[in-house]
Design an enzyme around this catalytic site. Sequence first.
Site, PDB file in Angstrom:
ATOM      1  N   LYS A  62       0.818  -1.219   0.000  1.00 17.12           N
ATOM      2  CA  LYS A  62       0.000   0.000   0.000  1.00 17.12           C
ATOM      3  C   LYS A  62       0.851   1.268   0.000  1.00 17.12           C
ATOM      4  O   LYS A  62       0.478   2.264  -0.614  1.00 17.12           O
ATOM      5  CB  LYS A  62      -0.961   0.014   1.200  1.00 17.12           C
ATOM      6  CG  LYS A  62      -2.100  -0.972   1.034  1.00 17.12           C
ATOM      7  CD  LYS A  62      -3.153  -0.811   2.092  1.00 17.12           C
ATOM      8  CE  LYS A  62      -4.335  -1.714   1.816  1.00 17.12           C
ATOM      9  NZ  LYS A  62      -5.339  -1.714   2.876  1.00 17.12           N
ATOM     10  N   LYS A 100      -3.756 -10.240  -6.918  1.00 21.61           N
ATOM     11  CA  LYS A 100      -5.038 -10.539  -6.285  1.00 21.61           C
ATOM     12  C   LYS A 100      -6.125  -9.560  -6.750  1.00 21.61           C
ATOM     13  O   LYS A 100      -5.815  -8.397  -7.046  1.00 21.61           O
ATOM     14  CB  LYS A 100      -4.761 -10.562  -4.779  1.00 21.61           C
ATOM     15  CG  LYS A 100      -5.567  -9.742  -3.918  1.00 21.61           C
ATOM     16  CD  LYS A 100      -5.110  -9.732  -2.491  1.00 21.61           C
ATOM     17  CE  LYS A 100      -5.077  -8.264  -2.075  1.00 21.61           C
ATOM     18  NZ  LYS A 100      -5.163  -7.947  -0.717  1.00 21.61           N
ATOM     19  N   LYS A 147      -9.804  -3.968  -4.588  1.00 20.92           N
ATOM     20  CA  LYS A 147     -10.629  -2.764  -4.731  1.00 20.92           C
ATOM     21  C   LYS A 147      -9.836  -1.642  -5.373  1.00 20.92           C
ATOM     22  O   LYS A 147     -10.385  -0.747  -5.988  1.00 20.92           O
ATOM     23  CB  LYS A 147     -11.064  -2.259  -3.344  1.00 20.92           C
ATOM     24  CG  LYS A 147     -12.033  -3.142  -2.635  1.00 20.92           C
ATOM     25  CD  LYS A 147     -12.272  -2.581  -1.220  1.00 20.92           C
ATOM     26  CE  LYS A 147     -12.916  -3.605  -0.330  1.00 20.92           C
ATOM     27  NZ  LYS A 147     -12.806  -3.314   1.083  1.00 20.92           N
TER      28      LYS A 147
HETATM   29  P1  TYM Z   1     -10.398  -5.670   3.338  1.00 19.24           P
HETATM   30  O1  TYM Z   1     -11.523  -4.731   3.351  1.00 19.24           O
HETATM   31  O2  TYM Z   1      -9.218  -5.351   2.490  1.00 19.24           O
HETATM   32  O3  TYM Z   1     -10.880  -7.102   2.891  1.00 19.24           O
HETATM   33  C1  TYM Z   1     -12.010  -7.675   3.501  1.00 19.24           C
HETATM   34  C2  TYM Z   1     -11.906  -9.201   3.462  1.00 19.24           C
HETATM   35  O4  TYM Z   1     -11.850  -9.670   2.109  1.00 19.24           O
HETATM   36  C3  TYM Z   1     -10.746 -10.546   1.957  1.00 19.24           C
HETATM   37  N1  TYM Z   1     -10.213 -10.385   0.594  1.00 19.24           N
HETATM   38  C4  TYM Z   1     -10.033 -11.404  -0.259  1.00 19.24           C
HETATM   39  N2  TYM Z   1     -10.248 -12.720  -0.148  1.00 19.24           N
HETATM   40  C5  TYM Z   1      -9.973 -13.496  -1.235  1.00 19.24           C
HETATM   41  N3  TYM Z   1      -9.496 -12.998  -2.400  1.00 19.24           N
HETATM   42  C6  TYM Z   1      -9.262 -11.682  -2.563  1.00 19.24           C
HETATM   43  N4  TYM Z   1      -8.811 -11.198  -3.719  1.00 19.24           N
HETATM   44  C7  TYM Z   1      -9.526 -10.810  -1.454  1.00 19.24           C
HETATM   45  N5  TYM Z   1      -9.436  -9.462  -1.267  1.00 19.24           N
HETATM   46  C8  TYM Z   1      -9.858  -9.224  -0.005  1.00 19.24           C
HETATM   47  C9  TYM Z   1      -9.743 -10.098   2.998  1.00 19.24           C
HETATM   48  O5  TYM Z   1      -8.852 -11.137   3.314  1.00 19.24           O
HETATM   49  C10 TYM Z   1     -10.652  -9.731   4.153  1.00 19.24           C
HETATM   50  O6  TYM Z   1     -10.994 -10.871   4.907  1.00 19.24           O
HETATM   51  N6  TYM Z   1      -7.470  -5.777   7.348  1.00 19.24           N
HETATM   52  C11 TYM Z   1      -8.764  -6.239   6.883  1.00 19.24           C
HETATM   53  C12 TYM Z   1      -9.920  -5.573   7.598  1.00 19.24           C
HETATM   54  C13 TYM Z   1      -9.931  -5.739   9.070  1.00 19.24           C
HETATM   55  C14 TYM Z   1     -10.190  -6.922   9.791  1.00 19.24           C
HETATM   56  C15 TYM Z   1     -10.147  -6.550  11.171  1.00 19.24           C
HETATM   57  C16 TYM Z   1     -10.450  -8.235   9.422  1.00 19.24           C
HETATM   58  C17 TYM Z   1      -9.738  -4.754   9.980  1.00 19.24           C
HETATM   59  N7  TYM Z   1      -9.882  -5.235  11.266  1.00 19.24           N
HETATM   60  C18 TYM Z   1     -10.363  -7.496  12.169  1.00 19.24           C
HETATM   61  C19 TYM Z   1     -10.654  -9.156  10.431  1.00 19.24           C
HETATM   62  C20 TYM Z   1     -10.614  -8.798  11.791  1.00 19.24           C
HETATM   63  C21 TYM Z   1      -8.825  -5.990   5.396  1.00 19.24           C
HETATM   64  O7  TYM Z   1      -7.856  -5.830   4.743  1.00 19.24           O
HETATM   65  O8  TYM Z   1     -10.030  -5.904   4.843  1.00 19.24           O
END
Ligand code: TYM
Length: 338
Positions: free
Chosen positions: A115, A198, A201
């Site tokens: 990032k 991957k 967004k």
């Molecule tokens: P975020 O918003 O980037 O992603 C949300 C969830 O989607 C999963 N994900 C994917 N899974 C499979 N293939 C992909 N291409 C892909 N892109 C995203 C992510 O693994 C995630 O589960 N840091 C976290 C948010 C967070 C969180 C937490 C999660 C903040 N606090 C506490 C669990 C517990 C995140 O990057 O979300």
Amino acid sequence: MTQKRILSGMQPTNQLHLGNYLGALKNWVDLQNEGSAECLYCVVDLHAVTQPYDRDNLAKATREVAAAYIAAGVDPAKSILFAQSSVPAHSQLMWLLATMAQMGKLDRMTQFKDKAGKNAEKAGLGLYAYPVLMAADILIYNATHVPVGEDQKQHLELARDIAATFNTRYDVEHFIQPEPYIMGAGTRVMSLRDGTSKMSKSAESDMTRINLTDDADLIAKKIKKAKTDAEPVPTCEAEFEGRPEVKNLMTIYSALSGEKMDSLFAQYGGQGFGDFKKALVDVAVAHLEPITTRMNHLMETPDEIDAILQKGGEKCNAIAQPFLNRTMDIMGFWKIQS
Ligand code: TYM
């Protein structure tokens, strides 16, 4: 035995996509419906502001993500839905945990490197500390299990590490070390245009991902244009070798339909990609269209979403605040004697 408690979250940045759905959201719903654990699902709006974002759209994006959770099957009567920023104890615990999160370990976080890009010197402290806030999100509830996609594994390891450091430093069994739940066929959904990166967004081209808000025509267009190659559809695992885009499309099919990969090899193997892609469009539309429709419908009544988030926030504050107080007691902070 410890009561099973599940916590997870997604950032309200841009649209949710198929990776978010298959890697996390779909599993959240399954875990909720299993009924063996208390489930807490939050919209991590504090994380969303660690990178440039649109101030005028943050609140709406938070509602939209909550609507996506509900549309996908998260039931506010069974799970707690809330906005991270409505529970101040997350940020307060983050500060306490930041005192025991080692810089060396934070330096190794690959998501920060991705990032921050080439301009790491200019990246904000919030982006660097992102995994510590994520640890606080989980540890403030002593969540036992965290369903996420594969890309979050390293952050989960850090959360476990911080929990153990606290327990050792203060000689207590205060924090539970949370287990990652990385489940199902779609733990790492890749870009439709490049099977080595991957689905995300933040990728510039919208053609790389299927968003939960895409309509049937757009889904069809994106799948039709998805990268494949001149070889026929594989007939076995070995034929995925060197073909990450093909593997990704078949994995998406399998994850959405629940069909085993062997059954897909038997049905489509040896043919051109035309029929396979048509079938994939049908599977994707059948699965995603009802979610999109429900989501759009929910967004017509934002007050109802707000009420759900508010109630969820109240429940979480009632759990989180006393736990934060206990954590501060352990650390020896001053408090008024009652
Ligand atoms: P975020 O918003 O980037 O992603 C949300 C969830 O989607 C999963 N994900 C994917 N899974 C499979 N293939 C992909 N291409 C892909 N892109 C995203 C992510 O693994 C995630 O589960 N840091 C976290 C948010 C967070 C969180 C937490 C999660 C903040 N606090 C506490 C669990 C517990 C995140 O990057 O979300």
